[in-house]
Design a protein around this motif. Structure first.
Motif, PDB file in Angstrom:
ATOM      1  N   MET A  41       9.061  -0.333  -5.372  1.00 50.00           N
ATOM      2  CA  MET A  41       8.920   1.111  -5.306  1.00 50.00           C
ATOM      3  C   MET A  41       7.217   1.402  -5.028  1.00 50.00           C
ATOM      4  N   LEU A  42       6.629   0.777  -5.707  1.00 52.99           N
ATOM      5  CA  LEU A  42       5.319   0.870  -5.950  1.00 52.99           C
ATOM      6  C   LEU A  42       4.578   0.524  -4.473  1.00 52.99           C
ATOM      7  N   ALA A  43       5.334  -0.716  -4.053  1.00 57.68           N
ATOM      8  CA  ALA A  43       4.721  -1.531  -2.715  1.00 57.68           C
ATOM      9  C   ALA A  43       4.924  -0.424  -1.611  1.00 57.68           C
ATOM     10  N   TRP A  44       6.118  -0.100  -1.638  1.00 56.87           N
ATOM     11  CA  TRP A  44       6.501   1.327  -0.565  1.00 56.87           C
ATOM     12  C   TRP A  44       5.724   2.250  -0.694  1.00 56.87           C
ATOM     13  N   ILE A  45       5.409   2.738  -1.975  1.00 56.53           N
ATOM     14  CA  ILE A  45       4.536   4.112  -1.848  1.00 56.53           C
ATOM     15  C   ILE A  45       3.057   3.776  -1.136  1.00 56.53           C
ATOM     16  N   LEU A  46       2.616   2.455  -1.705  1.00 57.78           N
ATOM     17  CA  LEU A  46       1.302   2.149  -1.178  1.00 57.78           C
ATOM     18  C   LEU A  46       1.257   1.727   0.062  1.00 57.78           C
ATOM     19  N   CYS A  47       2.318   1.443   0.587  1.00 62.27           N
ATOM     20  CA  CYS A  47       2.455   1.036   2.157  1.00 62.27           C
ATOM     21  C   CYS A  47       2.259   2.256   2.894  1.00 62.27           C
ATOM     22  N   LEU A  48       2.943   3.350   2.459  1.00 59.63           N
ATOM     23  CA  LEU A  48       3.019   4.708   3.045  1.00 59.63           C
ATOM     24  C   LEU A  48       1.557   5.214   2.950  1.00 59.63           C
ATOM     25  N   LYS A  49       0.975   5.123   1.811  1.00 57.20           N
ATOM     26  CA  LYS A  49      -0.219   5.743   1.549  1.00 57.20           C
ATOM     27  C   LYS A  49      -1.254   5.032   2.579  1.00 57.20           C
ATOM     28  N   PHE A  50      -1.349   3.999   2.587  1.00 52.50           N
ATOM     29  CA  PHE A  50      -2.543   3.114   3.489  1.00 52.50           C
ATOM     30  C   PHE A  50      -1.944   2.603   4.825  1.00 52.50           C
ATOM     31  N   ALA A  51      -1.097   3.389   5.162  1.00 51.00           N
ATOM     32  CA  ALA A  51      -0.714   3.094   6.441  1.00 51.00           C
ATOM     33  C   ALA A  51      -1.481   3.483   7.762  1.00 51.00           C
ATOM     34  N   ARG A  52      -2.114   2.442   8.746  1.00 55.10           N
ATOM     35  CA  ARG A  52      -2.968   2.968   9.509  1.00 55.10           C
ATOM     36  C   ARG A  52      -2.362   3.129  10.996  1.00 55.10           C
ATOM     37  N   LYS A  53      -3.230   3.507  11.853  1.00 54.62           N
ATOM     38  CA  LYS A  53      -2.543   3.914  13.153  1.00 54.62           C
ATOM     39  C   LYS A  53      -2.385   2.853  14.146  1.00 54.62           C
ATOM     40  N   LYS A  54      -3.074   1.540  13.574  1.00 56.32           N
ATOM     41  CA  LYS A  54      -3.170   0.521  14.752  1.00 56.32           C
ATOM     42  C   LYS A  54      -2.730  -0.861  13.687  1.00 56.32           C
ATOM     43  N   GLN A  55      -2.205  -1.897  14.338  1.00 51.01           N
ATOM     44  CA  GLN A  55      -1.923  -3.059  13.794  1.00 51.01           C
ATOM     45  C   GLN A  55      -3.291  -3.794  13.371  1.00 51.01           C
ATOM     46  N   PHE A  56      -3.494  -3.852  12.438  1.00 52.40           N
ATOM     47  CA  PHE A  56      -4.905  -4.304  11.715  1.00 52.40           C
ATOM     48  C   PHE A  56      -4.828  -5.925  11.503  1.00 52.40           C
ATOM     49  N   ILE A  57      -3.807  -6.586  11.668  1.00 48.99           N
ATOM     50  CA  ILE A  57      -3.656  -8.219  11.576  1.00 48.99           C
ATOM     51  C   ILE A  57      -2.836  -8.502  12.762  1.00 48.99           C
ATOM     52  N   SER A  58      -3.417  -9.931  13.045  1.00 51.18           N
ATOM     53  CA  SER A  58      -2.782 -10.322  14.603  1.00 51.18           C
ATOM     54  C   SER A  58      -1.300 -10.806  14.071  1.00 51.18           C
ATOM     55  N   GLN A  59      -0.561 -10.818  15.145  1.00 49.20           N
ATOM     56  CA  GLN A  59       0.894 -11.163  14.981  1.00 49.20           C
ATOM     57  C   GLN A  59       0.977 -12.478  14.320  1.00 49.20           C
ATOM     58  N   THR A  60       0.293 -13.340  14.712  1.00 52.76           N
ATOM     59  CA  THR A  60       0.211 -14.763  14.230  1.00 52.76           C
ATOM     60  C   THR A  60       0.265 -14.862  12.673  1.00 52.76           C
ATOM     61  N   LEU A  61      -0.830 -14.206  12.211  1.00 52.43           N
ATOM     62  CA  LEU A  61      -1.034 -13.881  10.589  1.00 52.43           C
ATOM     63  C   LEU A  61       0.256 -13.192  10.164  1.00 52.43           C
ATOM     64  N   GLU A  62       0.697 -12.040  10.679  1.00 51.88           N
ATOM     65  CA  GLU A  62       1.875 -11.608  10.337  1.00 51.88           C
ATOM     66  C   GLU A  62       3.151 -12.338   9.907  1.00 51.88           C
ATOM     67  N   PHE A  63       3.266 -13.196  11.152  1.00 45.45           N
ATOM     68  CA  PHE A  63       4.489 -14.130  11.044  1.00 45.45           C
ATOM     69  C   PHE A  63       4.097 -15.222  10.152  1.00 45.45           C
ATOM     70  N   LEU A  64       3.047 -15.744   9.699  1.00 47.53           N
ATOM     71  CA  LEU A  64       2.646 -16.579   8.714  1.00 47.53           C
ATOM     72  C   LEU A  64       2.813 -15.795   7.305  1.00 47.53           C
ATOM     73  N   ILE A  65       2.396 -14.602   7.140  1.00 42.65           N
ATOM     74  CA  ILE A  65       2.856 -14.191   5.800  1.00 42.65           C
ATOM     75  C   ILE A  65       4.252 -13.809   5.497  1.00 42.65           C
ATOM     76  N   LEU A  66       5.006 -13.624   6.485  1.00 43.70           N
ATOM     77  CA  LEU A  66       6.404 -13.553   6.485  1.00 43.70           C
ATOM     78  C   LEU A  66       7.183 -14.882   6.019  1.00 43.70           C
ATOM     79  N   LEU A  67       6.629 -16.399   6.721  1.00 47.31           N
ATOM     80  CA  LEU A  67       7.056 -17.258   6.589  1.00 47.31           C
ATOM     81  C   LEU A  67       6.956 -17.865   5.230  1.00 47.31           C
ATOM     82  N   VAL A  68       5.650 -17.542   4.751  1.00 48.13           N
ATOM     83  CA  VAL A  68       5.170 -17.917   3.395  1.00 48.13           C
ATOM     84  C   VAL A  68       5.990 -17.280   2.354  1.00 48.13           C
TER      85      VAL A  68
END
Lengths: 390, 651
Positions: free
Chosen positions: B34-61
């Protein structure tokens, strides 16, 4: 009227999820999962019913004849009626030329006037016989569509541009004419001055105010208003360009621009239709829609006109007008007619595609030889491009 | 931030997070999610700030970590993948995503909620169901509206779809209920196959020591059993007595299969047992009558002992335990061979005192059955039930109980009766199980508590088969502080709700479906005796259609009333506005067709018309009715009439 139902992409994906959940619920035998599946399925059922009701309750008024211009948004509207009591939405009305318009939401028992979203890239007359109404209201999981009979057409005018009118000939006095003649006339719009009364003058012409100054009777004089005559010969040949447009369309746009600017200048216009061997007369300051509609219905030809046809139709035009040829290809039959017109002392303008026009097949380009031959014979050559006369 | 929180899709994601969090069987993980959910909403940005490759790696890990931290078993590992997907959902909340990704996020949230439906079995899941019911349609609607109109504002009036489309919500609820009740539940394969649960371990032989005093049991409900006329629920039978301890001989565990003669009988009675006790791990399942079939998902390959008890392999540590069985009541008369009869008659050497007691008490002319009843009544009327009394002499506890103590727990009564029956040449056995008489007032189910643990005797008669004999005084068979019949209405209602929730919703099975249809059919048949199932189906269908038409008409009529009211209002508005225009025409103030009502008022103002204020009031009221679909109150109507009167006076 045919009605069809299809699953959208999200609908298909969620159906997969339902199958997965169902399988899972059968293994685990916990009924709570059945409730979740039931809610998702409920969305499908409501989607199906609402979308079906939407397409059945929407009526589209007669399209009639809608005018628009090439590559421009349509400004005329079509009336949409929601005959049901409830809100409808997510409607797509499609014609065979693409999506006519979309409606996000339309409340029950209301009418809306909506301008079609379609943008036609090419002039012409686009006939509408059937329309497809689609709705995925309200969840976008299922689309229900139906086709209805519709009668109407889109008349797409060529997009005309500003240009100078071609040189006219055969000027004749005309009230409101834009050109001034050498003579003075007793009535008109442009006051030229006063002169002493002559016996042939009408009593009504006497200007009593000036006459009272003791110089005798004085009469008013006005500048003579003249209007020229131009006969247009348009040859819209279907020759494909690199951008998939046709030279014929460029010629029609150029002709339309020239005709409208000539009309604005107050000239009488004659349009020579070699396809039907007719001459259409258009008086000065006529409604431009008449000309544009004629041009939008003008069909491109695949082959050149027959020499006899051209001769016959040119013979029937005004004997004093200047003749303006808007050509799209090299045509010997037309050239010969131009030469004979020039030989008989007529003023001839010839508009040809410019060198910058990108033909798919460069062999079809207007040859320099043709240009020089026409110039030698005394024709006034000008060139048209994509959106201008150069 | 509030706009983001109010987004139904984000709320659905939160529901998924909470459900997934509960899979970890504590409250910390849902709180962290729940805390993660709130923080994600709070710190949401208008643009993707990490690359798609990094995003995929984070998901995989995150997926690898969540699977590696999961417990054994494929199910557990599959469920743990949901924890990794929480990371994925969080990442996707940090920046704007396209429509397809939004649909994915809904699908993931639904999957996590589905995981939750296997873990959260209590009433708290009602909140989850309500959340999906409200949020899913609106999320889907918003997504579609966004696609149709990119400038769609989820806060616009149109967006409050939930409140303006109650009929649609009613429809979704109806479909959910119909699907839940009617859709076939076909068992494809067992959970046990997935768990790889197929080992069978040795059963510890049960025993009953007569000399022990016994302890009082608590009143916690162990299980609820659905069915009619249930009293004695046996766990196991004991046939061997060494003078103090009753045990089950190996012959007791001879299995009836495959030559069970009643497997094709149709006269089964259906029972469904929902186990409430989380620590239930008995290898013997309570049952009554003569069980012919059993089905459940927390044990592997159930077997039936020769005495009709259900014996299962190791109990699976599942949260949700229930089983169904089909039984024949009364038990069929089965012939016994001499070897078995000998086993059920064997007893240690008894004292002369005991023999004398029998000699004086029993009338030799009576039938075996009458003798058995006489012995049962003798013990029930001359002995006292007591739990926790002094222990008996472990060398001869029966004599000690019958001649000296004369009081004790049910085990002593059963032990004494079984021995007395055997001495009278009646085959008998001691049965351990539960005795219940706590039937709920509102439903056909019984509560079985710890304190309902009981022991009784089954005696065999050639002409009757195995018959239950209970020497424990009848008024003391339901023991402990909890007395059946003393329940308050509140308790009954609460029990009923709990029963409905667990038995009819959480564990609603194909058997429940069948029973429901049968009972509906039977109740119709009791009203109209010659009705066929086909006729009943058509009657039901007609009935459903009539209800639907009625509901639909009701909504339509309601709408029609609204429409009529609107028409009347509009007529009134046109009337007074038309009157005003006529009056103004007298003064040569004419409204042209291209003027809107408000433009016309502006025109009047520029013309310095004397009654401009009145004209403005009338125009505003007209617009309010025509475009705002509002109704005027009496005060406003009076003002309009007064304004018109004023305009009439202007010349």
């Amino acid at each position: 009227m045919k009605t069809g139902v299809k699953l959208t992409k999200p609908g298909l994906s969620f159906l997969g999820l339902i199958v997965l959940f169902y399988h899972f619920s059968l293994i685990s035998e916990i009924g709570l999962l059945f409730i979740i599946i039931g809610i998702i399925l409920g969305c499908y059922v409501i989607n199906l019913i609402s979308a079906y009701r939407t397409i059945k309750s929407i009526f589209i008024s007669d399209i009639g004849s809608i005018r628009s211009v090439e590559k421009s948004k349509i400004t005329s509207t079509i009336e949409i009626i929601n005959d049901s009591n409830s809100q409808s939405g997510f409607l797509h009305v499609k014609s065979s030329y693409g999506i006519l318009f979309k409606i996000n939401s339309i409340p029950g028992k209301t009418r809306r006037h909506i301008a079609p979203e379609l943008i036609f890239r090419k002039r012409g007359v686009y006939e509408i016989k059937t329309l497809t109404i689609e709705s995925s209201f309200p969840f976008g999981l299922i689309t229900v569509c139906t086709s209805i009979n519709a009668k109407g057409e889109f008349v797409v005018y060529p997009s005309v541009y500003d240009c100078y009118p071609p040189k006219a000939a055969g000027f004749e006095p005309m009230f409101g004419g834009s050109f001034s003649g050498k003579h003075k006339v007793p009535y008109g719009n442009e006051f030229a001055g006063i002169r002493p009364y002559q016996s042939s003058d009408s009593v009504k012409q006497i200007q009593w105010k000036a006459s009272s100054k003791g110089l005798g009777l004085m009469v008013k004089e006005f500048t003579e208003e003249l209007s020229g005559k131009i006969s247009f010969f348009i040859e819209p040949r279907h020759i494909v360009l690199k951008n998939n447009e046709s030279v014929g369309d460029l010629a029609v746009r150029a002709a339309g621009s020239l005709i409208l600017s000539a009309l604005d200048a107050g000239h009488n216009i004659e349009i020579i239709d070699a396809a039907i061997s007719q001459v259409i007369n258009i008086p000065p300051f006529a409604d431009p829609d008449v000309i544009l509609e004629y041009l939008s219905r003008l069909k491109e030809t695949k082959h050149s006109y027959k020499k006899e046809n051209i001769e016959a139709v040119i013979f029937s035009i005004s004997k004093v007008s200047s003749v303006c040829f808007v050509l799209s290809a090299n045509d010997d039959a037309i050239n010969e007619n131009i030469y004979s017109l020039l030989d008989s002392g007529r003023f001839v303008n010839v508009y040809l595609p410019h060198n910058t026009v990108n033909y798919k097949n460069d062999d079809l380009k207007i040859s320099d030889r043709m240009v020089s031959m026409l110039t030698v014979h005394g024709a006034h050559i000008k060139f048209y491009g994509e959106g201008s006369i150069l | 931030m509030i706009r983001k929180i109010d987004d139904p899709r984000n709320l659905l994601i939160l529901t998924g997070f909470i459900c997934q969090g509960f899979f970890n069987e504590n409250y910390y993980v849902p709180a962290i999610f729940m805390l993660a959910w709130i923080l994600c909403l709070k710190f949401a940005r208008k643009k993707q700030f990490i690359s798609q490759t990094l995003e995929f790696l984070i998901l995989l890990v995150s997926l690898i970590i969540s699977v590696s931290l999961a417990g054994p078993g494929m199910f557990t590992k599959c469920f743990s993948l949901g924890n990794g997907l929480v990371v994925f959902q969080c990442l996707r909340m940090l920046w704007p995503i396209d429509k397809r990704s939004k649909y994915y996020s809904i699908a993931i949230a639904l999957t996590q909620i589905a995981v939750g439906s296997q873990i959260i079995l209590g009433y708290s899941f009602i909140i989850v169901i309500s959340a999906i019911f409200l949020l899913l349609p609106k999320s889907l609607y918003n997504l579609q509206a966004e696609e149709e109109n990119p400038s769609y504002d989820s806060f616009s009036r149109d967006a409050y779809w939930v409140f303006s489309h109650k009929l649609q919500y009613f429809g979704i609820a109806l479909v959910t209920i119909l699907f839940f009740v009617l859709f076939p539940r076909v068992k494809v394969f067992s959970t046990l196959d997935i768990y790889g649960f197929n080992k069978r371990t040795e059963i510890t032989r049960p025993a009953l020591t007569t000399s022990l005093s016994g302890d009082a049991q608590g009143d916690e409900i162990i299980f609820r059993i659905y069915g009619k006329n249930i009293e004695y629920l046996s766990l196991f039978s004991l046939d061997t007595f060494d003078g103090n301890i009753w045990t089950a001989s190996p012959a007791s565990f001879l299995y009836r299969y495959p030559n069970f003669p009643y497997s094709n009988s149709e006269n089964y009675e259906y029972r469904k047992v929902d186990i409430s006790a989380s620590n239930f791990n008995s290898r013997f399942l309570p049952s009554d009558g003569y069980v012919t079939k059993v089905r459940g998902d927390f044990f592997y390959e159930p077997i039936f002992s020769q005495q009709g008890n259900i014996i299962i392999s190791e109990v699976l540590g599942a949260q949700n335990k229930y089983y169904e069985y089909w039984t024949i009541k009364p038990s069929p008369i089965l012939k016994m061979n001499s070897k078995d009869i000998k086993r059920y008659l064997q007893h240690p050497t008894v004292s002369a005192e005991l023999k004398d007691l029998l000699k004086n008490m029993i009338d030799r002319k009576k039938t075996q059955y009458r003798k058995a009843l006489e012995l049962q009544n003798y013990l029930a009327s001359n002995f006292t039930y007591e739990v926790g009394g002094p222990e008996l002499d472990n060398k001869n506890p029966i004599d000690d109980f019958l001649f000296r103590e004369k009081k004790g727990h049910c085990g002593r009564f059963a032990s004494a009766l079984a021995i007395l029956l055997r001495l009278e040449n009646i085959p008998s056995r001691v049965v351990i199980g539960y005795y219940t008489n706590e039937k709920n007032l509102f439903g056909d189910f019984y509560n079985v508590r710890n304190s309902n643990a009981h022991a009784w005797v089954e005696a065999y008669f050639k002409e009757k088969g195995w018959i239950i004999l209970d020497a424990t005084p009848a008024d003391q068979r339901a023991f402990g502080s909890y007395m059946a019949g003393s329940e308050s209405l509140y308790t009954m209602v609460y029990d009923f709700i709990e029963y409905v929730w667990y038995s009819k919703i959480v564990n609603f099975t194909s058997s429940d479906q069948k029973i429901m249809f049968e009972s509906t059919f039977n109740s119709f048949k009791s009203i109209i005796p010659n009705i066929s199932i086909k006729t009943l189906f058509y009657v039901a269908l007609t009935f459903i259609i009539i209800i639907l038409v009625f509901l639909f008409r009701k909504v339509l009529l309601f709408n029609n009333d609204k429409q009529k009211e609107k028409k009347v209002n509009l007529k009134y508005a046109n009337h007074f506005y038309g009157q005003m225009l006529k009056l103004l025409m007298r003064n040569k103030l004419i409204r042209r067709s291209n003027m809107t009502p408000l433009e016309f008022v502006d025109f009047l103002e520029s013309a310095k018309y004397l009654g401009i204020d009145q004209a403005r009031l009338i125009t505003t009221a007209f617009c309010k009715i025509k475009y705002g679909e509002k109704t005027l109150d009496m005060e406003e109507r009076k003002e309009i009439i007064a304004s018109l009167e004023f305009l009439k006076r202007i010349k």
